[in-house]
Design an enzyme around this catalytic site. Structure first.
Site, short mmCIF file in Angstrom:
data_model
loop_
_atom_site.label_atom_id
_atom_site.label_comp_id
_atom_site.label_asym_id
_atom_site.label_seq_id
_atom_site.Cartn_x
_atom_site.Cartn_y
_atom_site.Cartn_z
N ALA A 71 -45.31 -79.99 -26.94
CA ALA A 71 -46.35 -79.99 -25.91
C ALA A 71 -46.83 -81.42 -25.68
O ALA A 71 -46.61 -82.31 -26.51
CB ALA A 71 -47.51 -79.10 -26.34
N GLY A 116 -43.38 -77.04 -29.12
CA GLY A 116 -43.16 -76.19 -27.96
C GLY A 116 -41.71 -76.11 -27.54
O GLY A 116 -41.29 -75.13 -26.93
N GLU A 119 -40.18 -73.54 -29.70
CA GLU A 119 -40.71 -72.25 -29.23
C GLU A 119 -40.07 -71.83 -27.90
O GLU A 119 -39.83 -70.64 -27.67
CB GLU A 119 -42.23 -72.34 -29.11
CG GLU A 119 -42.90 -72.44 -30.47
CD GLU A 119 -44.34 -72.92 -30.42
OE1 GLU A 119 -45.21 -72.27 -31.00
OE2 GLU A 119 -44.59 -73.98 -29.78
#
Length: 263
Positions: A71, A116, A119
């Site tokens: 992120a 992220g 993910e």
């Protein structure tokens, strides 16, 4: 519809290769880190992929050295409690769209897949890694936890023990270690990555698209249920399969010792 969307994209590229949509994360100077604009564009691309009947499957990869390096910390640093929660919720909703797409999605992980980025790969159906790929959930080194689905999808995929080790230490793992964990399906040379993903997708697209859709739904729904309820979902979905043209085509071809041709 697609051309109009593609012209508006900045942080994500979307290109058709036959009936396969190749989505490339495209903020290479930031190692493709996820900010709000990137999440907005990903949502738009997957909304389009869900609606476009000419798209049979999706491959996600990254531009440059990163798949997605995490992120965007510059964006997150000033966030307080509610802002952080809302940001996590929006990213989760984006990745949920990818996971729920009724078409196969392959992550072709070319480089850094951290936070992220790991993910994002977890939200795909299948992961193929370049030898140069690096995976990790380093959020604890920032004083937070994985919040784009990592604490839920990672242990479901590789088991609680290995997931806790990755999350608690925040350490990076290389592609071969990811393979041994079951985090990726295969590791290939960097120059062969996209071709390997396309070849696997081509194999998937030879079979019934209806069966793929319902198999994906059954697996995903069953993961959140006990065995007996998961088996009920499986029965319901195979019942739908039996009512389709694909079932007629597939079984007729088998009995005639022919190759099925699905539409």
């Amino acid at each position: 519809m697609m051309q109009t969307l593609v012209e508006k994209l900045e942080n994500v590229k979307a290109e058709m290769d036959g009936h396969v949509l190749v989505v490339t994360m495209n903020r290479p100077k930031a190692l493709n880190a996820l900010n709000n604009q990137t999440l907005d564009e990903l949502q738009a691309v997957f909304d389009m992929a869900a609606q476009d009947a000419e798209i049979y499957g999706v491959i996600i990869t990254g531009e440059g050295r990163g798949f997605v390096a995490g992120a965007d910390i510059v964006q997150m640093e000033p966030y307080k409690s509610e802002q952080g929660r809302d940001y996590a919720g929006y990213a989760q909703a984006t990745f949920n769209k990818i996971e729920a797409l009724p078409k196969p999605v392959i992550a072709a992980v070319n480089g850094f897949a951290l936070g992220g980025g790991c993910e994002l790969a977890l939200s795909c159906d299948i992961r193929i890694a370049s030898e140069k790929a690096v995976f990790g959930q380093p959020e604890v080194t920032l004083g937070i936890i994985p919040c784009f689905g990592g604490t839920q999808r990672l242990p479901r995929l590789i088991g609680a023990g290995l997931a806790k080790e990755m999350i608690y230490t925040g350490k990076h793992i290389d592609a071969q270690t990811a393979l041994s964990y079951g985090l990726v399906n295969k590791v290939v040379p960097a120059e062969e990555l996209l071709d390997a993903a396309k070849a696997l997708m081509a194999d998937i697209l030879k079979v019934s698209p209806v069966a793929i859709k319902y198999a994906k739904l059954s697996i995903n729904k069953g993961a959140d249920m006990d065995l007996m309820n998961g088996l009920e979902v499986e029965k319901d979905l195979v019942g739908l399969c039996f009512a389709t043209e694909d079932k007629e085509v597939g079984m007729h071809a088998f009995l005639k010792k022919q190759k099925p041709v699905f539409r």
